[in-house]
Design a protein around this motif. Sequence first.
Motif, PDB file in Angstrom:
ATOM      1  N   SER A  43       0.836  -1.198   0.000  1.00 60.22           N
ATOM      2  CA  SER A  43       0.000   0.000   0.000  1.00 60.22           C
ATOM      3  C   SER A  43       0.873   1.252   0.000  1.00 60.22           C
ATOM      4  O   SER A  43       2.036   1.187   0.392  1.00 60.22           O
ATOM      5  CB  SER A  43      -0.816   0.083   1.297  1.00 60.22           C
ATOM      6  OG  SER A  43      -1.884  -0.783   1.292  1.00 60.22           O
ATOM      7  N   PRO A  44       0.279   2.396  -0.340  1.00 57.80           N
ATOM      8  CA  PRO A  44       0.978   3.656  -0.097  1.00 57.80           C
ATOM      9  C   PRO A  44       1.327   3.778   1.379  1.00 57.80           C
ATOM     10  O   PRO A  44       0.493   3.506   2.241  1.00 57.80           O
ATOM     11  CB  PRO A  44      -0.057   4.724  -0.482  1.00 57.80           C
ATOM     12  CG  PRO A  44      -0.982   4.042  -1.433  1.00 57.80           C
ATOM     13  CD  PRO A  44      -1.055   2.620  -0.955  1.00 57.80           C
ATOM     14  N   ASN A 126      -0.040   0.149  -4.034  1.00 57.46           N
ATOM     15  CA  ASN A 126      -1.377  -0.268  -4.450  1.00 57.46           C
ATOM     16  C   ASN A 126      -1.503  -1.750  -4.114  1.00 57.46           C
ATOM     17  O   ASN A 126      -0.648  -2.544  -4.483  1.00 57.46           O
ATOM     18  CB  ASN A 126      -1.482  -0.033  -5.967  1.00 57.46           C
ATOM     19  CG  ASN A 126      -2.845  -0.309  -6.573  1.00 57.46           C
ATOM     20  OD1 ASN A 126      -3.642  -1.049  -6.013  1.00 57.46           O
ATOM     21  ND2 ASN A 126      -3.106   0.278  -7.718  1.00 57.46           N
ATOM     22  N   PRO A 147      -0.375  -0.379  10.917  1.00 55.88           N
ATOM     23  CA  PRO A 147      -1.518   0.562  10.943  1.00 55.88           C
ATOM     24  C   PRO A 147      -2.624   0.230   9.943  1.00 55.88           C
ATOM     25  O   PRO A 147      -3.762   0.664  10.104  1.00 55.88           O
ATOM     26  CB  PRO A 147      -0.873   1.914  10.588  1.00 55.88           C
ATOM     27  CG  PRO A 147       0.562   1.771  10.971  1.00 55.88           C
ATOM     28  CD  PRO A 147       0.903   0.335  10.701  1.00 55.88           C
ATOM     29  N   GLU A 148      -2.309  -0.548   8.912  1.00 59.35           N
ATOM     30  CA  GLU A 148      -3.341  -0.900   7.922  1.00 59.35           C
ATOM     31  C   GLU A 148      -4.366  -1.879   8.459  1.00 59.35           C
ATOM     32  O   GLU A 148      -5.487  -1.944   7.957  1.00 59.35           O
ATOM     33  CB  GLU A 148      -2.682  -1.500   6.669  1.00 59.35           C
ATOM     34  CG  GLU A 148      -1.821  -0.523   5.901  1.00 59.35           C
ATOM     35  CD  GLU A 148      -1.057  -1.223   4.788  1.00 59.35           C
ATOM     36  OE1 GLU A 148      -1.686  -1.626   3.796  1.00 59.35           O
ATOM     37  OE2 GLU A 148       0.180  -1.387   4.914  1.00 59.35           O
ATOM     38  N   GLY A 149      -3.977  -2.679   9.442  1.00 60.17           N
ATOM     39  CA  GLY A 149      -4.937  -3.583  10.074  1.00 60.17           C
ATOM     40  C   GLY A 149      -4.763  -5.041   9.668  1.00 60.17           C
ATOM     41  O   GLY A 149      -4.282  -5.350   8.582  1.00 60.17           O
ATOM     42  N   LYS A 152      -6.717  -7.057   6.359  1.00 55.86           N
ATOM     43  CA  LYS A 152      -6.456  -6.755   4.952  1.00 55.86           C
ATOM     44  C   LYS A 152      -6.500  -7.961   4.008  1.00 55.86           C
ATOM     45  O   LYS A 152      -6.899  -7.812   2.848  1.00 55.86           O
ATOM     46  CB  LYS A 152      -5.146  -5.963   4.792  1.00 55.86           C
ATOM     47  CG  LYS A 152      -5.266  -4.518   5.281  1.00 55.86           C
ATOM     48  CD  LYS A 152      -6.334  -3.750   4.529  1.00 55.86           C
ATOM     49  CE  LYS A 152      -6.916  -2.578   5.319  1.00 55.86           C
ATOM     50  NZ  LYS A 152      -7.786  -2.944   6.454  1.00 55.86           N
ATOM     51  N   TYR A 156      -8.148  -7.611   0.317  1.00 52.28           N
ATOM     52  CA  TYR A 156      -7.263  -7.633  -0.861  1.00 52.28           C
ATOM     53  C   TYR A 156      -6.688  -9.039  -1.031  1.00 52.28           C
ATOM     54  O   TYR A 156      -5.486  -9.250  -0.980  1.00 52.28           O
ATOM     55  CB  TYR A 156      -6.157  -6.562  -0.703  1.00 52.28           C
ATOM     56  CG  TYR A 156      -6.781  -5.219  -0.423  1.00 52.28           C
ATOM     57  CD1 TYR A 156      -7.286  -4.448  -1.471  1.00 52.28           C
ATOM     58  CD2 TYR A 156      -6.952  -4.754   0.883  1.00 52.28           C
ATOM     59  CE1 TYR A 156      -7.934  -3.242  -1.229  1.00 52.28           C
ATOM     60  CE2 TYR A 156      -7.606  -3.554   1.136  1.00 52.28           C
ATOM     61  CZ  TYR A 156      -8.092  -2.810   0.071  1.00 52.28           C
ATOM     62  OH  TYR A 156      -8.740  -1.630   0.315  1.00 52.28           O
TER      63      TYR A 156
ATOM     64  N   SER B  43      -6.469   4.888   0.851  1.00 47.64           N
ATOM     65  CA  SER B  43      -5.636   3.681   0.827  1.00 47.64           C
ATOM     66  C   SER B  43      -6.293   2.573   1.630  1.00 47.64           C
ATOM     67  O   SER B  43      -7.132   2.859   2.484  1.00 47.64           O
ATOM     68  CB  SER B  43      -4.291   3.947   1.523  1.00 47.64           C
ATOM     69  OG  SER B  43      -3.448   4.688   0.728  1.00 47.64           O
ATOM     70  N   PRO B  44      -5.838   1.331   1.430  1.00 46.66           N
ATOM     71  CA  PRO B  44      -6.240   0.276   2.355  1.00 46.66           C
ATOM     72  C   PRO B  44      -5.826   0.650   3.781  1.00 46.66           C
ATOM     73  O   PRO B  44      -4.714   1.113   4.001  1.00 46.66           O
ATOM     74  CB  PRO B  44      -5.413  -0.938   1.885  1.00 46.66           C
ATOM     75  CG  PRO B  44      -5.104  -0.664   0.446  1.00 46.66           C
ATOM     76  CD  PRO B  44      -4.946   0.829   0.360  1.00 46.66           C
ATOM     77  N   GLY B  45      -6.742   0.491   4.714  1.00 48.05           N
ATOM     78  CA  GLY B  45      -6.378   0.683   6.114  1.00 48.05           C
ATOM     79  C   GLY B  45      -6.322   2.122   6.599  1.00 48.05           C
ATOM     80  O   GLY B  45      -5.878   2.384   7.710  1.00 48.05           O
ATOM     81  N   GLY B 125     -10.146   0.367  -1.656  1.00 49.37           N
ATOM     82  CA  GLY B 125      -8.964   0.977  -1.039  1.00 49.37           C
ATOM     83  C   GLY B 125      -7.809   1.060  -2.014  1.00 49.37           C
ATOM     84  O   GLY B 125      -7.203   0.044  -2.340  1.00 49.37           O
ATOM     85  N   ASN B 126      -7.515   2.293  -2.470  1.00 52.76           N
ATOM     86  CA  ASN B 126      -6.565   2.447  -3.574  1.00 52.76           C
ATOM     87  C   ASN B 126      -6.423   3.945  -3.815  1.00 52.76           C
ATOM     88  O   ASN B 126      -7.431   4.638  -3.964  1.00 52.76           O
ATOM     89  CB  ASN B 126      -7.180   1.732  -4.800  1.00 52.76           C
ATOM     90  CG  ASN B 126      -6.285   1.719  -6.023  1.00 52.76           C
ATOM     91  OD1 ASN B 126      -5.376   2.530  -6.156  1.00 52.76           O
ATOM     92  ND2 ASN B 126      -6.556   0.781  -6.916  1.00 52.76           N
TER      93      ASN B 126
END
Lengths: 231, 231
Positions: A43-44, A126, A147-149, A152, A156, B43-45, B125-126
């Motif tokens: 991810s970003p 991405n 932090p994204e969890g 996910k 995804y 974003s994701p998360g 999420g993107n």
Amino acid sequence: MSERSFDIIEVRAGVEADNDRHAALVRERMDREGVYLINLMASPGAGKTTVLCRIIDALSDRFSIGVMEADMDADVDARKVLGHGVKAVQLHTGTSCHMDAKMTMKGLDAFDNPLPDVVILENVGNLVCPAEFDVGSDMRLMILSVPEGDDKPLKYPLMFTVSDWLLVNKIDTAPVFDFDFTRLENNIRPLNPDMEIFPVSAKTGEGMDAFTEKLADRIAAVLAEKRGRTV
Amino acid sequence: MSERSFDIIEVRAGVEADNDRHAALVRERMDREGVYLINLMASPGAGKTTVLCRIIDALSDRFSIGVMEADMDADVDARKVLGHGVKAVQLHTGTSCHMDAKMTMKGLDAFDNPLPDVVILENVGNLVCPAEFDVGSDMRLMILSVPEGDDKPLKYPLMFTVSDWLLVNKIDTAPVFDFDFTRLENNIRPLNPDMEIFPVSAKTGEGMDAFTEKLADRIAAVLAEKRGRTV
């Protein structure tokens, strides 16, 4: 012109079939020239560039390393990586949200011959599209940051299915987030029973040695096979 | 078949031109039926679903609200949102990494008539592809979370350019990350001089009242205009 001619899924399927052909060409070239190619995806803001710099610092005694930075139109990452003494190529993907195999081949052409032992492609930030496009790499290395969890993989699934190894980054921030490693693993296993998972903090360095040592061994083994001799 | 027929950029341009036509159809319908449509992107998360639940709780006294949850093939978000007493529709985007206008129209068709006052689309999420596809919304609402970093406008400029309002979420974690709000704003302004920026924590609630009050006023004003009377 019928509505069907604009169907997104079909268009993408066409592009992907073509991509598989180009991915095979990249893979053949990597085998022939004895190069190990890593497709780094996340991810970003998951920490791709920081992880990349750690990998370079850990592996550059043992292998020559080249980096391809894919961004829509920035060059901040390439500039960061250059400070770590490797050859870097900046690829601008324009409106495309991922690297495909043809773009990867173009990036490889930008290096001097012979290619470095290891080429790392830092893909566009991405979790969706990069998962759909094989670039011909030896390893798909994914980063998920705390932090994204831990949910996910449910959101995804393809990225978690196609990736070989997973770095769970920013574990130094785990106390701040409600992140459960067991829950994460339970979400991953139905998708990818064999995925290797490394909890790390690229910032503090925690867990990075265990990861980079295993990565170096994997690279050496594959290069030895490609070159027909010990590396 | 020539190589050109597989050029990704050209294929996407064709899809996008078609999308603009469908976005105009969605926008006409939203105006005609007096509905406010929000395209929520991140974003994701980054905290899309948590923010969404906060918005629902703050606005549901004043407006009827419907939610469209776009995911590749999960339904975890729709289940979360249902707990907040709104009508939710789960959209499965398959291999597509974004919602387009045609898919949005299909989602709207899944609600009973009349449509709710406010429909919120939680996009995939993107930070890349959703920025390229206008779904016909009244507002593009973006979330950036503190752990992603203040350099993201440099990496994902289109998303910051097309979005109207920005929530900077997870500000409760700012002490853990090297996140500088001034640096973020300096990165945003060349792309989007008018973007409204709200620092919030959807988790603790900090900053959320200021944001939801302003959002409610904006929605009321636009709905009054669409319906030709005060809402």
